[in-house]
Design an enzyme around this catalytic site. Structure first.
Site, PDB file in Angstrom:
ATOM      1  N   TYR A 363      -5.960  21.959   2.083  1.00  0.00           N
ATOM      2  CA  TYR A 363      -5.077  22.080   0.931  1.00  0.00           C
ATOM      3  C   TYR A 363      -4.070  23.216   1.070  1.00  0.00           C
ATOM      4  CZ  TYR A 363      -8.373  25.408  -1.473  1.00  0.00           C
ATOM      5  OH  TYR A 363      -9.181  26.451  -1.845  1.00  0.00           O
ATOM      6  N   GLU A 364      -3.032  23.121   0.239  1.00  0.00           N
ATOM      7  CA  GLU A 364      -1.880  24.032   0.265  1.00  0.00           C
ATOM      8  C   GLU A 364      -1.213  24.065   1.641  1.00  0.00           C
ATOM      9  OE1 GLU A 364      -2.343  27.682  -1.941  1.00  0.00           O
ATOM     10  OE2 GLU A 364      -3.859  26.737  -3.208  1.00  0.00           O
ATOM     11  N   GLY A 365      -1.149  22.888   2.241  1.00  0.00           N
ATOM     12  CA  GLY A 365      -0.531  22.726   3.556  1.00  0.00           C
ATOM     13  C   GLY A 365      -1.592  22.661   4.636  1.00  0.00           C
TER      14      GLY A 365
END
Length: 380
Positions: A363-365
């Site tokens: 998550y978050e890239g």
């Protein structure tokens, strides 16, 4: 000369959060993992310590801590339960777009609501949109009179989805889509046409709430648009830059907890007449864990320090998130290996650390995207 020590004030804050983790989070981590919800009263205790407002500026009721201090607190939360840490961090993630692009009036209205015990959520991901933010299909069509927008679409994997009072939602204002049409909106829970969808049954960070969001002819006044039309991509990327070192901090917390748990186990587990901590192969594994945890912590602290200094930290943020989350996965996997069959059992915490660590790489890239960012900023 670089100073690696925390100030007295920072140490006091860290000690306070560590005590909260030891008393109110770690003892209930397995229960929260099983029940998929926060322990009763925990949200109120997190709020009482100011943990829900660490990034909110003081003038809007928060405590506005520097990024280095926030990372230290998130590491402590990660040691106790990564699901709790994710709940807190997602609140900050949803606050960054308002801090970055909100007007004074938007900030006041938004932070007046979420200060205290209420949560916020960041809504970018969709069923068909993960790493490619330009492919967001949720549409925001401006009304004929220009008074607002009508949103239609579905978001998925939204942390705090069923718990949040305020949402920052990204939708496309261009018929052709693409990043030039991506626009951010503030949406409040209970807005007509806005519904919470199914809750996800996750492998890890199970204490955090993750749901779908559904928009069906949901009217949003123009006053709730963040920035101009088409600025959403920049707002989202700046937000993720700010948040990525903090994902790294939670990752360090998970890795450190796993490292310490298996080290203690190795000292008391006897095989062939002596503790397995005396075996060279086990010592090598534990030494490698110690090296990687410390290196990851230093990378996170540097990225956070750079942000606090106001210099370009995007490359360092990607490196910190990528390396620390990879370390968390390696260390937790090896912690399970050191503990053998017992490490695989839910009677011990390391199997949970391993499950929790995996999402840090996603998550978050994703870490593949982080490596693209690092390469582009290195080569060009």
């Amino acid at each position: 000369m670089i100073n690696f020590s925390y100030t007295e004030e920072q140490q006091d804050i860290i000690r306070t959060v560590r005590a909260l983790v030891e008393k109110e989070i770690a003892p209930y981590a397995a229960e929260m993992d099983e029940t998929e919800k926060l322990h009763d009263g925990l949200l109120e205790k997190l709020a009482a310590q100011g943990l829900l407002g660490v990034v909110i500026p003081e003038e809007y009721g928060g405590i506005g801590l520097d990024t280095v201090t926030i990372a230290a607190l998130y590491e402590e939360l990660g040691k106790g339960c990564a699901g709790v840490a994710t709940t807190v961090a997602a609140n900050a993630l949803a606050s960054y777009p308002v801090i970055i692009a909100g007007t004074a009036e938007q900030k006041k209205q938004y932070f007046d609501v979420i200060n205290g015990e209420r949560l916020a959520a960041f809504a970018l991901t969709e069923p068909g949109t993960g790493s490619d933010a330009g492919s967001v299909s949720t549409r925001a069509i401006k009304t004929d009179d220009g008074s607002g927008y009508v949103l239609n679409g579905t978001k998925c994997f939204i942390t705090n989805g069923a718990l949040a009072e305020m949402f920052v939602v990204f939708a496309n204002t261009r018929k052709t889509g693409g990043i030039r049409g991506l626009t951010a909106f503030i949406v409040r829970k209970g807005t007509p046409g806005f519904m919470i969808g199914k809750a996800e049954n996750k492998m890890g960070i199970r204490a955090s709430n993750t749901t779908e969001l559904i928009f069906q002819d949901c009217f949003i006044p123009v006053e709730q648009r963040l920035g101009r039309e088409g600025q959403g991509f920049r707002i989202a990327m700046n937000t993720l830059d700010a948040a990525r070192p903090l994902v790294g901090a939670v990752s360090v917390g998970i890795a450190d907890a796993a490292f310490k748990a298996c080290s203690e186990y190795a000292k008391v587990r006897v095989q062939f007449g002596k503790p397995i901590a005396s075996f060279e192969m086990v010592q090598q594994m534990i030494a490698d864990m110690a090296i990687e945890v410390e290196a990851a912590r230093m990378m996170v602290q540097k990225a956070c320090w750079m942000r606090d200094q106001g210099v370009d930290f995007s490359r360092q943020a990607a490196m910190a998130k990528c390396y620390a989350s990879d370390v968390a996965m390696r260390v937790t996997t090896n912690a399970v290996q050191v503990m053998g069959g017992y490490g695989y059992m839910k009677d011990y915490p390391v199997e949970k650390y391993m499950r929790d660590a995996k999402i840090m790489q996603i998550y978050e890239g994703t870490n593949q995207i982080q490596r693209m960012v690092i390469a582009n900023k290195t080569l060009y």
